[in-house]
Design an enzyme around this catalytic site. Structure first.
Site, PDB file in Angstrom:
ATOM      1  N   PHE A 203       2.398   3.529   5.217  1.00  0.00           N
ATOM      2  CA  PHE A 203       2.399   3.507   6.774  1.00  0.00           C
ATOM      3  C   PHE A 203       1.539   2.496   7.065  1.00  0.00           C
ATOM      4  O   PHE A 203       0.082   2.420   6.499  1.00  0.00           O
ATOM      5  CB  PHE A 203       1.619   4.752   7.319  1.00  0.00           C
ATOM      6  CG  PHE A 203       1.103   4.758   8.826  1.00  0.00           C
ATOM      7  CD1 PHE A 203       1.880   4.455   9.789  1.00  0.00           C
ATOM      8  CD2 PHE A 203      -0.285   4.907   8.888  1.00  0.00           C
ATOM      9  CE1 PHE A 203       1.364   4.557  11.112  1.00  0.00           C
ATOM     10  CE2 PHE A 203      -0.924   4.822   9.872  1.00  0.00           C
ATOM     11  CZ  PHE A 203      -0.090   4.377  11.174  1.00  0.00           C
ATOM     12  N   THR A 456      -2.574   1.340  -0.537  1.00  0.00           N
ATOM     13  CA  THR A 456      -3.110   0.161   0.477  1.00  0.00           C
ATOM     14  C   THR A 456      -2.573   0.391   1.925  1.00  0.00           C
ATOM     15  O   THR A 456      -3.094  -0.070   2.811  1.00  0.00           O
ATOM     16  CB  THR A 456      -2.550  -1.202  -0.113  1.00  0.00           C
ATOM     17  OG1 THR A 456      -1.037  -1.178  -0.139  1.00  0.00           O
ATOM     18  CG2 THR A 456      -3.272  -1.664  -1.294  1.00  0.00           C
ATOM     19  N   CYS A 457      -1.621   1.419   2.047  1.00  0.00           N
ATOM     20  CA  CYS A 457      -0.842   1.774   3.234  1.00  0.00           C
ATOM     21  C   CYS A 457      -2.213   2.264   4.004  1.00  0.00           C
ATOM     22  O   CYS A 457      -2.171   2.407   5.379  1.00  0.00           O
ATOM     23  CB  CYS A 457       0.236   2.578   3.290  1.00  0.00           C
ATOM     24  SG  CYS A 457      -0.124   4.057   1.753  1.00  0.00           S
ATOM     25  N   PHE A 458      -3.078   3.089   3.387  1.00  0.00           N
ATOM     26  CA  PHE A 458      -4.055   3.871   4.040  1.00  0.00           C
ATOM     27  C   PHE A 458      -5.433   2.978   3.771  1.00  0.00           C
ATOM     28  O   PHE A 458      -6.522   3.838   4.393  1.00  0.00           O
ATOM     29  CB  PHE A 458      -4.008   5.239   3.756  1.00  0.00           C
ATOM     30  CG  PHE A 458      -3.104   5.975   4.063  1.00  0.00           C
ATOM     31  CD1 PHE A 458      -2.664   6.520   5.400  1.00  0.00           C
ATOM     32  CD2 PHE A 458      -1.853   6.396   3.143  1.00  0.00           C
ATOM     33  CE1 PHE A 458      -1.571   7.219   5.811  1.00  0.00           C
ATOM     34  CE2 PHE A 458      -0.835   7.087   3.429  1.00  0.00           C
ATOM     35  CZ  PHE A 458      -0.759   7.477   4.861  1.00  0.00           C
TER      36      PHE A 458
END
EC number: 2.3.2.26
Length: 489
Positions: A203, A456-458
């Site tokens: 995300f 890396t999404c968070f």
């Protein structure tokens, strides 16, 4: 005399190449251009604030128009290859028609300056204005995370077919969906869901204000996105090196050729190979029959640059710009110059400020800012890692090696560190027991053979509860230098 000088100098600056302006500096030194622009800065500023002219006559004032045009020409050269000192440019862009319209509505000059002369405002403030505009539109359109109520668009992408899967699914989405929340589920080469997937997909909210991406766009392309190439006296050859260095060198050779240029037997046309077939393009009507001479070679090199940077790639460029502007309002981007837009997209080209990053870090799993393992981490980054390794660490945890403009307070989601006990494939999140063990440094099992991982999404670093500082240092360095993603465990 002032108008004559400004008009001649504007055309002169437009046709100057880098060799003439920066290396030879003949007949004008770089300091001469600094002095000119310093005078122009003050002249334009005082004109706008009503100290020199009646405000309502500025639009049709020949002196103002000529000097403002020269100022823009000098500023664009500085944007591409700086020659002026920092904080030199006071006035960079004025949209005269809008400026006059607002004056006619009875607004004060100071109000108009803030609204219609954005480059008079410090870069940081303009970034804040841009982010505020994005946030306001998300509220109006009901695209905030709260308004979406957890709803999102899920895209499934195979690692072996990134472009095909990504394009097929994203192209089918309306612009409104692209402005909202998009999650991505990656499928690895074995056909399995990748480890490290959280909340049904990787995300990062599209257009989220703190996201930066390692995409170094060519300057000529950003100029077209900003609409600068449609402005008067834009020089196509200035930014040609960012697309085709070989052609730029060839055209520079032609410009400085000492003999009779007609001996090269060039015409105002160019041949292009398409699928094994040679297609001839005329730069002007009848160009195949017009030889290039010493008298028209300047026109020829500018037409060649225009063909390479515009005509030859206009379909692809226009397609990107149309799609881009369905997501980002082009009026917002007018706040920025080409290099400033690059910084907005890819982050600040400055060393990693560890104190700023630490100040805006969140902790989970029992970790806190005074935790022994956390203190080891910051100490290792400060004392043992090189500047390049620190940039690699930032890329490892956020997917970009550069910090966001205005610092990590604007990184979304915020950078966070979580104490983990198990591998990514077994990680189901924090429990009461794991948080207590992390806080009191009670190890469920020795993490000696485990590496730090990241989502890396968070912007999340998953850090095992190591027993020694040296172990943390070696494992972190190994993980960062491997340059892998979710499945490194």
């Amino acid at each position: 005399m002032l108008v004559l000088f400004a008009d001649c100098m504007t055309h002169y600056v437009t046709i100057l190449d880098d060799l003439e302006m920066y290396e030879k500096q003949d007949p004008f030194k770089l300091q001469d251009f600094v002095n000119m622009s310093q005078f122009l800065n003050m002249f334009i500023y005082k004109s706008i604030t009503g100290q020199l002219f009646d405000l309502k006559t500025i639009q049709n004032n020949e002196v103002f128009t000529s000097l403002h045009t020269l100022l823009l020409a000098l500023y664009r050269r500085d944007c591409r290859r700086p020659y002026a000192p920092p904080h030199h440019w006071l006035v960079k862009e004025i949209r005269d028609t809008h400026f006059m319209a607002d004056l006619e509505k009875g607004k004060k000059p100071q109000q108009v300056l803030v609204q219609k002369t954005p480059h008079m405002i410090a870069h940081g403030e303009r970034v804040r204005l841009f982010r505020r505009a994005v946030a306001d539109e998300k509220v109006v359109l009901g695209l905030t995370e709260r308004a979406c109520g957890g709803r999102s668009t899920l895209v499934t992408v195979r690692r072996t077919r990134l472009v095909e899967d990504g394009y097929r699914q994203l192209a089918a989405l309306p612009s409104r969906a692209l402005r909202a929340v998009v999650r991505v589920r990656f499928i690895n080469e074995q056909g399995l869901d990748e480890a490290g997937i959280d909340q049904d997909g990787v995300f990062k909210g599209m257009r989220h204000l703190g996201i930066v991406v390692d995409v170094p766009f060519a300057s000529f392309f950003l100029s077209q996105v900003l609409g600068q190439t449609t402005q008067a006296l834009y020089s196509w050859i200035d930014e040609l090196p960012s697309l085709d260095k070989d052609l730029y060198r060839s055209l520079t050779y032609i410009k400085h050729f000492q003999g009779d240029i007609s001996s090269l037997e060039l015409t105002f046309s160019v041949d292009e190979e398409r699928l094994g077939e040679i297609v001839t393009h005329e730069l002007v009507p009848g160009g195949k029959c017009i030889p290039v001479t010493n008298e028209n070679k300047i026109n020829y090199i500018h037409l060649m640059a225009h063909f390479r940077m515009h005509t030859q790639i206009k379909d692809q460029t226009n397609a990107f710009i149309v799609g881009f502007r369905t997501i980002i309002n082009p009026e917002w981007l007018s706040l920025f110059s080409t290099p400033e837009l690059q910084r907005l997209i890819s982050g600040d080209n400055v060393p990693l400020d560890l104190r700023d990053l630490r100040r805006h870090t969140q902790y989970y799993g029992g970790f806190h800012d005074s935790h022994r393992v956390v203190c080891w981490l910051w100490d290792v980054l400060q004392r043992d890692f090189t500047e390049n390794e620190r940039a690699m660490f930032l890329k490892f945890v956020t997917s970009c090696s550069k910090p966001p403009v205005l610092g990590f307070a604007h990184l979304k989601p915020p950078f966070s560190i979580r104490c983990v006990e198990v591998g990514d494939d077994e990680d189901t999140g924090d429990t009461i027991g794991s948080v207590i063990r992390g806080f009191f440094t009670i190890r469920k099992k020795d993490p000696l053979n485990r590496l730090p991982t990241s989502s890396t999404c968070f912007n999340l670093l998953k850090l095992p509860n190591y027993q020694k500082r040296s172990t943390l240092r070696d494992k972190l360095r190994y993980a960062v230098n491997c340059n892998t993603g979710f499945e490194l465990s």
